[in-house]
Design an enzyme around this catalytic site. Structure first.
Site, PDB file in Angstrom:
ATOM      1  N   CYS A   1       0.832  -1.193   0.000  1.00  0.00           N
ATOM      2  CA  CYS A   1       0.000   0.000   0.000  1.00  0.00           C
ATOM      3  C   CYS A   1       0.876   1.256   0.000  1.00  0.00           C
ATOM      4  CB  CYS A   1      -0.969  -0.051   1.184  1.00  0.00           C
ATOM      5  SG  CYS A   1      -2.291   1.168   1.090  1.00  0.00           S
TER       6      CYS A   1
ATOM      7  N   HIS B   1      -3.560  -5.623   1.191  1.00  0.00           N
ATOM      8  CA  HIS B   1      -2.824  -5.839   2.440  1.00  0.00           C
ATOM      9  C   HIS B   1      -2.764  -7.310   2.851  1.00  0.00           C
ATOM     10  CE1 HIS B   1      -2.365  -1.622   3.932  1.00  0.00           C
ATOM     11  NE2 HIS B   1      -3.332  -1.423   3.064  1.00  0.00           N
TER      12      HIS B   1
ATOM     13  N   GLU C   1      -0.861  -8.559   4.956  1.00  0.00           N
ATOM     14  CA  GLU C   1      -0.598  -8.667   6.399  1.00  0.00           C
ATOM     15  C   GLU C   1      -1.878  -8.585   7.220  1.00  0.00           C
ATOM     16  OE1 GLU C   1      -0.685  -5.991   4.788  1.00  0.00           O
ATOM     17  OE2 GLU C   1      -0.574  -4.156   5.983  1.00  0.00           O
TER      18      GLU C   1
END
Ligand SMILES: Nc1ncnc2c1ncn2[C@@H]1O[C@H](COP(=O)(O)OP(=O)(O)O)[C@@H](O)[C@H]1O
EC number: 6.3.5.3
Lengths: 79, 225, 602, 79
Positions: B87, B196, B198
């Protein structure tokens, strides 16, 4: 002290979603006759007289604009 | 051997805790790196996490890319160190010239937070080897300036060399060219993506654990190096 | 530029002052003169007028808060570490963790400038939470607009939503829930209520007070500018010239622009300061700026305070003491620090690039003294500014048309009976603005950041994991139905409480505390005061019944267009705890075939 | 067809976080002597000749700028 203006615009071939949105909205708001809108950034800098044109160009190219997607113009304006 | 993954924090970085957590889930050691310190602390790989470095003022990533730590990251990447930009991290890597192109305002003009399907297009990078080519994964996308843009020749080059790593499936969420969600450097070591991974390491706090594959891929890349 | 000093005030007792323009009543002004034994200086007048405003002093609502305190039981008190009167309530949730949360309104600014109004509303409530010594965890937003198809709603709604998202997303706080309600009564008075929740270790609780003579007062964060001092600029007109030389500042917009990046850095800076244990007291700078921070810190402390106003870093030139004290510039905090820790404090601020200035110290004695280049411009007993403002017992009267309103029930409405008509009605309702999907709103908010969000939209309650080792977590919901509340303010407020309580319960958490934001019309209207009093009693009685305390909240009056008030809107936020978030219950049915559907209650 | 430029700037007394961030970054990047930076928007419009100045002013005021916090300048530029 001098006053410097830097205008940064999306390159013509790069999509400009913001300008596009403005252009699309205008007729809905009753404003006719605007055939195109592009939106960019306008910077106004106060600079010491020691700052020369080359330095200003460098600031615009390396920092204020992203040359991959943007064009820019640097102008000194009357004090 | 323990794999050390550096996670950079800039002023305004938000998802550093998440990137570090994801590294730990993959059994790596997460090492905090500070924007103002060029020392990479001997890490094996670097994650440039998401958030709003410097508030995204001027342009996303435009100010962060000049941070002292980025000089070291650029140098290490040149020597083949795996680097992942997520990002805002992707935006920073583009601004820093480690990846081509730029990210601009979403075509819908709004910030978009949604669970997004991605197709894995390249599973030969340091960050995507654990996926099957063509697999579809579901991870959060959350960004206001996620539209991938580059000149036609750059896009052609990326496509021709198979350097598009992830592509959006379904409606294009942000106007990215060719539905590009993530790309890689020519040597497959540096990867940047808008969504994302994560935030998709545990179905308790994310839509899936599909994102974990990226961090496990890195473990393989480092251990097999 | 000549500055109005205390000395000057003593020698010119009869000088006319624009106290009415600043919103003070004749008797309030007389009381200030009596407290000081002289006329106030311009700076003092600015301070009193702001701190004695409805917004800061709760002068019309205070007397009714006793319903909350009188209904408290030992059970309700047991877990409350800080309650009404502090920046935000704090409750003990076990394992050494405490949770602080609060809902606050930013209604009027959001009508004037929707994006910035909503953004700074989020910014303000987040600073309240930091001021308790907590790490902010999440935000929620409870929004009300005029009719969905009204032209002004097209201006206000997108701006408000973008502002809540723009600020909250940039701070890295997940948005875990809220409401969007449309009703024409909110057309000229949209409601923007923002909630923030934070977590801290019980031993780290910081209350706002300035204690210990010799301790330093440090102002840190953004510079102070001419933001939101529209009202106070009248002072510049007759006493001294503004910087444009015309003797009067041009009318300034009462709008603040938020800088979420500065706030994000301020949060991290504060957390590091707390961690180092070098903060004695801390206060955020909210609507009333330095007037509020200095007088509240001094008032709650054990001594006096001396502030050197010329040390405040400014963003504009030629600002007067009254303007500096009234500025509403955002993203500022004020801390009390022991002298030996000032260097360490400054080092942390430097690490985060946060501007910090020592602007004064705690003194022996009981006065708040503010000087401007060695001249005394304020010399007041701080309690009279911060805590002993006017209190009104406003007239209360049940509206004459209340019975007619209640009598006009739904019995007379046509009801669909044929299957096709029922289907059509259901479809129409599902598509109506108050029931339709909220995705257009929630999709603009980051609900994932920091990896603790266990439940967010479309859940009935938001849920956050606060401890990754133990999986302990919290749940939150906000609710209110203004139409019910208009029909019966007592029962309507209880219904809002009950709904939020249920929404937390069905997520699997146990409700433990309440924060409320009471949005009403003008307190000078006895009918509005009746609604208000009924609603407070309803909440207080309901809380006693449920065994959970109100730990804080906010009152927003004067939400009306002309003489027409908004629907009475007591927004209730309920906080719950869950020992293991893995046992959460997501909203929705149909995950597995063969599920049994049970209806509980009647 | 005419080319019209509209520059929109935050009012002087209004906080300009973006300009400030740029100003703060410049010395770190080694550019000295820039004492102040303000950042605004720059629009470029293509308009039919039928669109008069009053209409342009109206577009700027009601749509391109937010008069509560911004000032703006409309200019026709040589085609
Ligand atoms: N303004 C808002 N901000 C954040 N979340 C919101 C907002 N409005 C609604 N939501 C979320 O969207 C979901 C649906 O909202 P709503 O339709 O009001 O649900 P319900 O009718 O069940 O209370 C809920 O999870 C709620 O928290």
């Amino acid at each position: 002290m001098a006053r410097v203006v830097v205008d940064v615009m999306p390159k013509p071939e790069i999509l400009d979603p913001q300008g596009q949105a403005v252009a699309n909205a205008l007729p809905r708001l009753g404003f006719e006759g605007i055939t195109s809108v592009r939106q960019g950034k306008h910077f106004e800098l106060e600079v010491d007289d020691s700052v020369d044109d080359a330095a200003l160009e460098k600031i615009a190219e390396t920092f204020l604009a992203n040359p991959v997607i943007e064009d820019w113009v640097v102008r000194r304006v009357g004090a | 051997m323990s794999v050390r993954v550096g996670v950079i924090t800039f002023p305004g970085t938000l998802d550093d805790v998440d990137a570090a957590r994801a590294a730990r889930y993959a059994e790596a050691e997460a090492v905090p790196l500070w924007h103002g310190d060029p020392d990479l602390k001997g890490v094996d790989a670097v994650i440039v996490p998401g958030g709003f470095s410097y508030g995204d003022y001027l342009r996303c990533g435009a100010i962060a890319r000049f941070a002292p730590v980025m000089g070291s990251v650029i140098e290490a990447a040149g020597k083949g160190m795996p680097v992942l930009g997520i990002c805002n991290g992707f935006q920073i890597l583009c601004e820093a010239g480690l990846l081509p192109g730029a990210l601009i305002r979403n075509s819908g003009l709004h910030f978009v937070c949604k669970d997004q399907w991605l197709k894995v297009e390249n599973n030969t990078t340091a960050w995507s080897s654990r996926y099957e080519k063509g697999a579809e994964i579901l991870v959060p996308l959350k960004s206001g300036e996620g539209g991938y843009q580059a000149t036609q020749s750059t896009v052609d080059e990326l496509e021709g060399e198979g350097r598009v790593v992830f592509r959006y499936v379904g409606d294009n969420p942000n106007g990215s060219r060719n539905n590009i969600a993530g790309i890689t450097s020519a040597n497959g070591r540096v990867v940047g993506l808008m969504p994302h991974p994560e935030h998709a390491i545990d179905a308790l706090t994310g839509p899936t654990d599909d994102g974990l594959g990226m961090f496990l891929s890195l473990m393989d890349a480092v251990v097999n190096a | 530029m000549s500055i109005d000093t205390v000395k000057n005030a003593e020698t010119t007792p009869d000088q006319e002052q624009p106290f009415r323009e600043l919103g003070l009543k004749d008797d309030e002004y007389a009381r200030i003169r009596e407290i000081l034994g002289r006329r106030p200086t311009d700076a003092e007048l600015a301070m009193y007028s702001i701190m004695w405003s409805e917004h800061c002093s709760y002068k019309s609502s205070k007397v009714h808060f006793r319903h909350f305190s009188e209904s408290l039981t030992d059970e309700m008190r047991a877990k409350m570490l800080a309650g009404i009167g502090e920046n935000a309530g704090v409750v003990d949730i076990g394992d050494g963790w405490a949770i602080t949360f609060k809902v606050e309104s930013h209604n009027h600014p959001s009508y004037v400038e929707p994006y910035q109004g909503a953004a700074t509303g989020v910014g303000g409530i987040v600073r309240d939470i930091i001021a308790m010594g907590a790490r902010p965890l999440a935000v929620m937003d409870s929004l009300r607009f005029g009719k969905a198809d009204a032209p002004d709603t097209r201006r206000v709604l997108p701006g408000v939503v973008a502002g809540v998202g723009g600020y909250g997303n940039c701070l890295g706080l997940p948005n875990i829930g809220g409401e969007v309600v449309f009703d024409e009564s909110y057309a000229g008075n949209p409601l923007v209520n923002a909630l923030c929740v934070g977590v801290l270790r019980v031993e780290d609780l910081h209350l706002a007070h300035a204690s210990g003579a010799g301790n330093k007062i440090i102002l840190f964060g953004a510079r102070t500018g001419l933001d939101g001092i529209g009202g106070v600029s009248v002072l510049a007109s007759d006493t001294f010239a503004g910087d444009d030389g015309s003797g009067k500042r041009k009318k300034l917009p009462a709008v603040q622009v938020g800088d979420p990046f500065t706030e994000k850095v301020l949060i991290e800076c504060c957390l590091e300061l707390f961690q180092q244990g070098i903060v004695v007291g801390i206060q955020d700078l909210g609507g009333a700026g330095l007037s509020c921070a200095t007088s509240e810190l001094a008032s709650a402390g054990d001594g006096g305070m001396h502030v050197y106003l010329e040390r405040v870093p400014l963003r504009a030139t030629g600002m007067t003491p009254a303007e500096i004290l009234s500025s509403e510039s955002q993203e500022r905090m004020c801390a009390v620090v022991a002298p030996e820790n000032v260097d360490a404090f400054m080092a942390v601020c430097a690490k985060w690039d946060v501007i910090a200035s020592e602007i004064g110290e705690v003194t022996e004695g009981e006065r708040l003294v503010i000087t401007w280049n060695d001249e005394v411009v304020v010399d007041v007993p701080p309690r009279t500014v911060a805590h002993e403002g006017p209190v009104y017992n406003r007239p209360i009267e049940r509206p004459a048309d209340q019975d007619a309103l209640i009598a006009n029930g739904p019995e007379s409405l046509a009801r669909p009976t044929a299957a096709a008509d029922i289907l059509k009605t259901i479809v129409t309702m599902a598509a109506s603005p108050n029931l339709a999907s909220r995705r257009w709103v929630t999709q603009q908010y980051d609900r994932y950041v920091r990896g603790g969000t266990v439940l967010a939209q479309p859940s009935d309650a938001g849920m956050i994991r606060i401890d990754e080792e133990t999986n302990r977590g919290i749940a939150l919901a906000t609710d209110c139905n203004g139409r019910f509340t208009k029909l019966d303010p007592y029962a309507g407020a209880q219904l809002a409480l009950a709904e939020a309580y249920r929404n937390v319960s069905v997520s699997g958490a146990t409700p433990i505390a309440v924060s409320d934001c009471l949005n009403f019309g003008s307190p000078e209207d006895p009918a509005v005061m009746w609604q208000f009093e009924q609603a407070i009693r309803g909440i207080a009685d309901g809380c006693r019944e449920l065994g959970i305390p109100v730990t804080g909240g906010n009152v927003s009056f004067y939400n009306q267009t002309g003489s027409t008030a908004i629907l009475p809107t007591p927004v209730i936020g309920v906080l719950g705890v869950i020992d293991d978030v893995r046992r959460r219950i997501p909203t929705g049915i149909g995950a597995e075939a063969g599920e049994t559907l049970l209806l509980l209650g009647d």
